[in-house]
Write an enzyme that holds these catalytic residues in place. Sequence first.
Site, mmCIF file in Angstrom:
data_model
loop_
_atom_site.group_PDB
_atom_site.id
_atom_site.type_symbol
_atom_site.label_atom_id
_atom_site.label_comp_id
_atom_site.label_asym_id
_atom_site.label_seq_id
_atom_site.Cartn_x
_atom_site.Cartn_y
_atom_site.Cartn_z
ATOM 1 C CE LYS A 29 -4.123 -2.028 1.916
ATOM 2 N NZ LYS A 29 -5.125 -2.066 2.969
ATOM 3 C CG ASP A 32 -7.809 0.433 3.468
ATOM 4 O OD1 ASP A 32 -8.692 -0.355 3.081
ATOM 5 O OD2 ASP A 32 -6.593 0.199 3.345
HETATM 6 P P1 NAP Z 1 1.691 -3.218 7.056
HETATM 7 O O1 NAP Z 1 1.781 -1.879 6.403
HETATM 8 O O2 NAP Z 1 2.600 -4.300 6.621
HETATM 9 O O3 NAP Z 1 1.861 -2.997 8.652
HETATM 10 C C1 NAP Z 1 1.904 -4.078 9.515
HETATM 11 C C2 NAP Z 1 1.987 -3.616 10.957
HETATM 12 O O4 NAP Z 1 1.961 -4.785 11.788
HETATM 13 C C3 NAP Z 1 3.259 -2.856 11.288
HETATM 14 O O5 NAP Z 1 2.961 -1.844 12.204
HETATM 15 C C4 NAP Z 1 4.127 -3.951 11.927
HETATM 16 O O6 NAP Z 1 5.074 -3.445 12.862
HETATM 17 C C5 NAP Z 1 3.098 -4.752 12.682
HETATM 18 N N1 NAP Z 1 3.557 -6.108 12.941
HETATM 19 C C6 NAP Z 1 3.933 -7.052 12.054
HETATM 20 N N2 NAP Z 1 4.332 -8.172 12.695
HETATM 21 C C7 NAP Z 1 4.215 -7.924 14.014
HETATM 22 C C8 NAP Z 1 4.469 -8.686 15.176
HETATM 23 N N3 NAP Z 1 4.926 -9.939 15.115
HETATM 24 N N4 NAP Z 1 4.246 -8.111 16.393
HETATM 25 C C9 NAP Z 1 3.768 -6.843 16.465
HETATM 26 N N5 NAP Z 1 3.517 -6.080 15.394
HETATM 27 C C10 NAP Z 1 3.728 -6.610 14.185
HETATM 28 O O7 NAP Z 1 0.213 -3.815 6.906
HETATM 29 P P2 NAP Z 1 -1.160 -3.017 6.748
HETATM 30 O O8 NAP Z 1 -1.466 -2.794 5.319
HETATM 31 O O9 NAP Z 1 -1.109 -1.832 7.647
HETATM 32 O O10 NAP Z 1 -2.229 -4.095 7.281
HETATM 33 C C11 NAP Z 1 -2.274 -4.463 8.644
HETATM 34 C C12 NAP Z 1 -3.441 -5.430 8.894
HETATM 35 O O11 NAP Z 1 -4.691 -4.766 8.671
HETATM 36 C C13 NAP Z 1 -3.439 -6.651 7.958
HETATM 37 O O12 NAP Z 1 -3.854 -7.773 8.696
HETATM 38 C C14 NAP Z 1 -4.493 -6.307 6.942
HETATM 39 O O13 NAP Z 1 -5.083 -7.464 6.359
HETATM 40 C C15 NAP Z 1 -5.494 -5.559 7.824
HETATM 41 N N6 NAP Z 1 -6.359 -4.677 7.024
HETATM 42 C C16 NAP Z 1 -7.701 -4.958 7.017
HETATM 43 C C17 NAP Z 1 -8.532 -4.146 6.286
HETATM 44 C C18 NAP Z 1 -10.018 -4.440 6.264
HETATM 45 O O14 NAP Z 1 -10.690 -3.904 5.390
HETATM 46 N N7 NAP Z 1 -10.540 -5.193 7.205
HETATM 47 C C19 NAP Z 1 -8.029 -3.071 5.549
HETATM 48 C C20 NAP Z 1 -6.667 -2.813 5.609
HETATM 49 C C21 NAP Z 1 -5.835 -3.642 6.342
HETATM 50 P P3 NAP Z 1 6.550 -2.974 12.410
HETATM 51 O O15 NAP Z 1 6.402 -1.559 11.967
HETATM 52 O O16 NAP Z 1 7.350 -3.138 13.625
HETATM 53 O O17 NAP Z 1 6.977 -3.911 11.287
#
Ligand code: NAP
Length: 295
Positions: free
Chosen positions: A66, A102
Amino acid sequence: MAKTIGLIGYPIRYSISPYFQQAALDYYNLDVCYDAWEVRPKDLEVTVSQLRDFQYLGANVTIPYKESVIPLLDELDEWATMVGAVNTIVRNKNRLVGFNTDSYGFLEALYQDGNFDPEDKRVVILGAGGAASAVSFALAQKKVKSITVINRTLGRAQKLVGRLEHFIASQAIVSGRSAIKLNALPWQVLSSHETLSYCHLLVNCTAMGTRYGSLEGDFPLGSDVIPAGIMVYDLVYNPPLTPLLQQAQEAGASILGGLPMLVYQGAASLQLWTGADAPVSFMMGKAKEALQSLP
Ligand code: NAP
């Protein structure tokens, strides 16, 4: 000739977007295919540039692209520029324009399905990636009292808070008569009872707990540190009752899962590609059906 919309992510094997998006396109008898493309990082640039072809209407972008997709686009709309994350690409002639639906999907679910008005509330956000950015900017616009971003990598939380600070100042947003309070904290604070003691809304914007993912079964904090009566909103939609939501329920908190947000953000994307009003309840039904049919 049939047109195509892509879903760009990695991995996306268990995404349910293709199912409910295709159902919505068929609902209107549109000659459009919604295809899931599992794109490796080295292939992202080529895949995005192919979208300039006449055959494509655009694409959805999901984890982990994203933010990294932005330099590959020709233009961003105003909100996607602020948020710094794109989940929807629309081809306009041979130009690719990035949008973020989003934030809209998050708020729509919060009001409609969570029955929660965030104005003047204290919010804690877990994560500092693309989703956390979309969520925190949306909440700032709705004049919450405070936003605390807690992330494993503290520097990333601090950066997000810095961008929020700039956004709030540039839009002159205030909550009541005071400025919105912002804070970035390290992940370790989640074991303390103090962290959520004044919080009204906790939002999980990490993939923790996602079925089939590497963090399946995990939850960021337990029922002992979740105050009764708060709202816990998990963006993860599979499983519908995530490990975090189970903990929240045990603590006596209200809960909201990620499925309604997924459908609302998808409905807004569909409208951008086709100009048609999305059949939202129909899409919600199809999304639930798709979740149940996963192995
Ligand atoms: P992203 O940009 O990759 O960010 C992931 C986040 O999770 C980062 O803050 C990362 O921390 C943290 N993280 C990863 N592994 C971790 C761990 N083991 N312990 C603690 N924190 C951890 O992903 P994103 O696009 O923001 O998406 C995040 C989630 O939201 C996903 O599951 C996605 O499917 C969900 N989502 C859902 C919707 C919906 O419509 N329901 C929409 C958007 C996203 P670091 O910075 O330390 O790496």
